[in-house]
Design a protein around this motif. Structure first.
Motif, PDB file in Angstrom:
ATOM      1  N   LEU A 109       0.859  -1.187   0.000  1.00 31.20           N
ATOM      2  CA  LEU A 109       0.000   0.000   0.000  1.00 31.20           C
ATOM      3  C   LEU A 109       0.892   1.232   0.000  1.00 31.20           C
ATOM      4  CD1 LEU A 109      -2.606  -1.067   2.708  1.00 31.20           C
ATOM      5  CD2 LEU A 109      -2.892  -1.129   0.220  1.00 31.20           C
ATOM      6  N   THR A 110       1.029   1.858  -1.159  1.00 34.02           N
ATOM      7  CA  THR A 110       1.917   3.011  -1.280  1.00 34.02           C
ATOM      8  C   THR A 110       1.161   4.204  -1.861  1.00 34.02           C
ATOM      9  OG1 THR A 110       2.636   2.570  -3.557  1.00 34.02           O
ATOM     10  CG2 THR A 110       3.862   1.466  -1.789  1.00 34.02           C
ATOM     11  N   THR A 111       1.777   5.364  -1.696  1.00 33.26           N
ATOM     12  CA  THR A 111       1.267   6.517  -2.422  1.00 33.26           C
ATOM     13  C   THR A 111       1.411   6.219  -3.913  1.00 33.26           C
ATOM     14  OG1 THR A 111       3.446   7.554  -2.211  1.00 33.26           O
ATOM     15  CG2 THR A 111       1.751   8.198  -0.606  1.00 33.26           C
ATOM     16  N   ALA A 112       0.610   6.863  -4.722  1.00 36.02           N
ATOM     17  CA  ALA A 112       0.601   6.578  -6.158  1.00 36.02           C
ATOM     18  C   ALA A 112       0.877   7.840  -6.956  1.00 36.02           C
ATOM     19  CB  ALA A 112      -0.747   5.987  -6.559  1.00 36.02           C
ATOM     20  N   CYS A 113       1.540   7.643  -8.056  1.00 38.26           N
ATOM     21  CA  CYS A 113       2.004   8.748  -8.891  1.00 38.26           C
ATOM     22  C   CYS A 113       0.886   9.729  -9.268  1.00 38.26           C
ATOM     23  CB  CYS A 113       2.653   8.157 -10.139  1.00 38.26           C
ATOM     24  SG  CYS A 113       3.560   9.344 -11.105  1.00 38.26           S
ATOM     25  N   ASP A 114      -0.234   9.223  -9.760  1.00 37.14           N
ATOM     26  CA  ASP A 114      -1.275  10.132 -10.253  1.00 37.14           C
ATOM     27  C   ASP A 114      -1.875  10.978  -9.132  1.00 37.14           C
ATOM     28  OD1 ASP A 114      -2.506   7.822  -9.188  1.00 37.14           O
ATOM     29  OD2 ASP A 114      -4.249   8.020 -10.490  1.00 37.14           O
ATOM     30  N   THR A 115      -2.154  10.383  -7.982  1.00 34.59           N
ATOM     31  CA  THR A 115      -2.736  11.161  -6.884  1.00 34.59           C
ATOM     32  C   THR A 115      -1.701  12.083  -6.245  1.00 34.59           C
ATOM     33  OG1 THR A 115      -2.396   9.305  -5.364  1.00 34.59           O
ATOM     34  CG2 THR A 115      -4.587   9.519  -6.382  1.00 34.59           C
ATOM     35  N   THR A 116      -0.460  11.655  -6.229  1.00 34.64           N
ATOM     36  CA  THR A 116       0.597  12.507  -5.670  1.00 34.64           C
ATOM     37  C   THR A 116       0.772  13.773  -6.506  1.00 34.64           C
ATOM     38  OG1 THR A 116       1.754  10.688  -4.597  1.00 34.64           O
ATOM     39  CG2 THR A 116       3.068  12.627  -5.163  1.00 34.64           C
ATOM     40  N   ILE A 117       0.760  13.634  -7.810  1.00 38.27           N
ATOM     41  CA  ILE A 117       0.919  14.814  -8.674  1.00 38.27           C
ATOM     42  C   ILE A 117      -0.256  15.767  -8.474  1.00 38.27           C
ATOM     43  CG2 ILE A 117       0.994  15.624 -11.075  1.00 38.27           C
ATOM     44  CD1 ILE A 117       3.647  14.422  -9.861  1.00 38.27           C
ATOM     45  N   ARG A 118      -1.466  15.241  -8.420  1.00 38.33           N
ATOM     46  CA  ARG A 118      -2.632  16.105  -8.176  1.00 38.33           C
ATOM     47  C   ARG A 118      -2.522  16.784  -6.818  1.00 38.33           C
ATOM     48  NH1 ARG A 118      -5.897  11.615  -9.849  1.00 38.33           N
ATOM     49  NH2 ARG A 118      -7.139  11.786  -7.940  1.00 38.33           N
ATOM     50  N   ALA A 119      -2.025  16.051  -5.823  1.00 47.90           N
ATOM     51  CA  ALA A 119      -1.882  16.623  -4.482  1.00 47.90           C
ATOM     52  C   ALA A 119      -0.835  17.730  -4.453  1.00 47.90           C
ATOM     53  CB  ALA A 119      -1.519  15.523  -3.490  1.00 47.90           C
ATOM     54  N   ILE A 120       0.261  17.541  -5.141  1.00 45.11           N
ATOM     55  CA  ILE A 120       1.293  18.579  -5.175  1.00 45.11           C
ATOM     56  C   ILE A 120       0.763  19.826  -5.877  1.00 45.11           C
ATOM     57  CG2 ILE A 120       3.555  19.193  -6.144  1.00 45.11           C
ATOM     58  CD1 ILE A 120       4.411  16.288  -5.497  1.00 45.11           C
ATOM     59  N   GLU A 121       0.023  19.643  -6.961  1.00 43.22           N
ATOM     60  CA  GLU A 121      -0.575  20.790  -7.644  1.00 43.22           C
ATOM     61  C   GLU A 121      -1.523  21.542  -6.705  1.00 43.22           C
ATOM     62  OE1 GLU A 121      -0.385  19.033 -12.216  1.00 43.22           O
ATOM     63  OE2 GLU A 121      -2.177  18.673 -10.997  1.00 43.22           O
ATOM     64  N   SER A 122      -2.322  20.813  -5.930  1.00 39.08           N
ATOM     65  CA  SER A 122      -3.205  21.455  -4.940  1.00 39.08           C
ATOM     66  C   SER A 122      -2.395  22.169  -3.870  1.00 39.08           C
ATOM     67  CB  SER A 122      -4.124  20.426  -4.290  1.00 39.08           C
ATOM     68  OG  SER A 122      -5.085  19.972  -5.197  1.00 39.08           O
ATOM     69  N   SER A 123      -1.306  21.561  -3.463  1.00 32.66           N
ATOM     70  CA  SER A 123      -0.450  22.170  -2.443  1.00 32.66           C
ATOM     71  C   SER A 123       0.043  23.531  -2.871  1.00 32.66           C
ATOM     72  CB  SER A 123       0.765  21.277  -2.162  1.00 32.66           C
ATOM     73  OG  SER A 123       0.381  20.046  -1.650  1.00 32.66           O
ATOM     74  N   LEU A 124       0.428  23.650  -4.118  1.00 30.12           N
ATOM     75  CA  LEU A 124       0.929  24.924  -4.624  1.00 30.12           C
ATOM     76  C   LEU A 124      -0.157  25.994  -4.601  1.00 30.12           C
ATOM     77  CD1 LEU A 124       3.082  23.540  -7.568  1.00 30.12           C
ATOM     78  CD2 LEU A 124       3.885  24.313  -5.311  1.00 30.12           C
ATOM     79  N   GLU A 125      -1.399  25.578  -4.746  1.00 31.88           N
ATOM     80  CA  GLU A 125      -2.520  26.523  -4.703  1.00 31.88           C
ATOM     81  C   GLU A 125      -2.839  26.978  -3.286  1.00 31.88           C
ATOM     82  OE1 GLU A 125      -5.982  25.265  -6.917  1.00 31.88           O
ATOM     83  OE2 GLU A 125      -4.701  24.107  -8.277  1.00 31.88           O
ATOM     84  N   VAL A 126      -2.670  26.095  -2.303  1.00 31.81           N
ATOM     85  CA  VAL A 126      -3.052  26.459  -0.929  1.00 31.81           C
ATOM     86  C   VAL A 126      -1.950  27.204  -0.187  1.00 31.81           C
ATOM     87  CG1 VAL A 126      -4.700  24.554  -0.785  1.00 31.81           C
ATOM     88  CG2 VAL A 126      -2.407  24.265   0.188  1.00 31.81           C
ATOM     89  N   LEU A 127      -0.715  27.117  -0.666  1.00 35.68           N
ATOM     90  CA  LEU A 127       0.396  27.812  -0.009  1.00 35.68           C
ATOM     91  C   LEU A 127       0.288  29.321  -0.195  1.00 35.68           C
ATOM     92  CD1 LEU A 127       3.599  25.786  -0.973  1.00 35.68           C
ATOM     93  CD2 LEU A 127       2.609  26.021   1.310  1.00 35.68           C
ATOM     94  N   TYR A 128       0.750  30.060   0.801  1.00 35.68           N
ATOM     95  CA  TYR A 128       0.870  31.505   0.629  1.00 35.68           C
ATOM     96  C   TYR A 128       2.235  31.822   0.053  1.00 35.68           C
ATOM     97  CZ  TYR A 128       3.269  31.702   5.267  1.00 35.68           C
ATOM     98  OH  TYR A 128       4.116  31.533   6.327  1.00 35.68           O
ATOM     99  N   SER A 129       2.400  33.033  -0.434  1.00 34.96           N
ATOM    100  CA  SER A 129       3.684  33.474  -0.952  1.00 34.96           C
ATOM    101  C   SER A 129       4.680  33.495   0.204  1.00 34.96           C
ATOM    102  CB  SER A 129       3.549  34.861  -1.568  1.00 34.96           C
ATOM    103  OG  SER A 129       4.775  35.273  -2.100  1.00 34.96           O
ATOM    104  N   GLY A 130       5.762  32.770   0.052  1.00 34.83           N
ATOM    105  CA  GLY A 130       6.735  32.602   1.124  1.00 34.83           C
ATOM    106  C   GLY A 130       6.619  31.248   1.797  1.00 34.83           C
ATOM    107  N   GLY A 131       5.565  30.485   1.455  1.00 31.62           N
ATOM    108  CA  GLY A 131       5.365  29.154   2.025  1.00 31.62           C
ATOM    109  C   GLY A 131       6.289  28.125   1.405  1.00 31.62           C
TER     110      GLY A 131
END
Length: 185
Positions: A109-131
């Motif tokens: 049971l591992t993290t998976a490439c497709d969901t990880t990429i979507r999660a990283i893209e979401s992460s960039l949206e939720v971060l503030y400038s300087g995060g």
């Protein structure tokens, strides 16, 4: 000794302050959740995501004495924007990913490439400038796919908006992890 986790924690200490909102995108056994909780203190909020109930149980046990508000969410990291408070979108100081499988758990049971990429893209949206966004990739079979995909995604980010760094351990035996650190401008 310098390792992947010490690199991540140093970057987190450079950015995260008391009262911040942060996300542990892969809570696992709760070690990163604990570090984030200590950094944000009693006025801060930690969101912790995992798809495995055992991971959430382990993480809860690791943070029983922490003072921060910790919100554990039984969901994949790719769903983070749907689960954090709307007012926190664009106000998150740090997002931490420690990819792979639950240490001590089922290694299939591992993290998976497709969901990880979507999660990283979401992460960039939720971060503030300087995060800061940190991603630790391991080199098991699925992890190698994630490593390649994460590297490609981060290399394509505009230099005007992000500083992206990669740290690899060249003289460690086996398949040492690779650490990515992204600072949002």
């Amino acid at each position: 000794m310098e390792n992947a986790l010490s690199i991540v924690r140093r970057r987190l200490r450079d950015v995260v302050k008391a009262g911040d909102v942060v996300i542990d995108a892969t809570v696992g056994n709760g070690h990163d959740t604990r570090v984030l909780s200590e950094l944000v203190g009693p006025e801060g909020i930690v969101y912790g995501f995992d798809v495995q109930p055992k991971a959430l149980e382990n993480a809860r046990g690791a943070v029983t004495d922490c003072l921060a508000s910790i919100r554990f969410i039984h969901a994949g990291h790719e769903c983070m924007k749907e689960h954090i408070d709307p007012e926190h979108i664009g106000r998150v100081a740090a997002v931490v990913f420690n990819l792979g499988y639950l240490p001590g758990g089922d290694k299939t049971l591992t993290t998976a490439c497709d969901t990880t990429i979507r999660a990283i893209e979401s992460s960039l949206e939720v971060l503030y400038s300087g995060g800061v966004l940190t991603v630790v990739c391991y080199r098991h079979p699925e992890g190698q796919l994630e490593l390649t995909a994460v590297r490609e995604l981060l290399q394509a980010l505009p230099q005007s908006g992000y500083v992206c760094m990669e740290t690899a351990f060249m003289n460690q035996r086996g398949n040492p992890p690779v650490v990515f650190v992204v600072l949002k401008q």
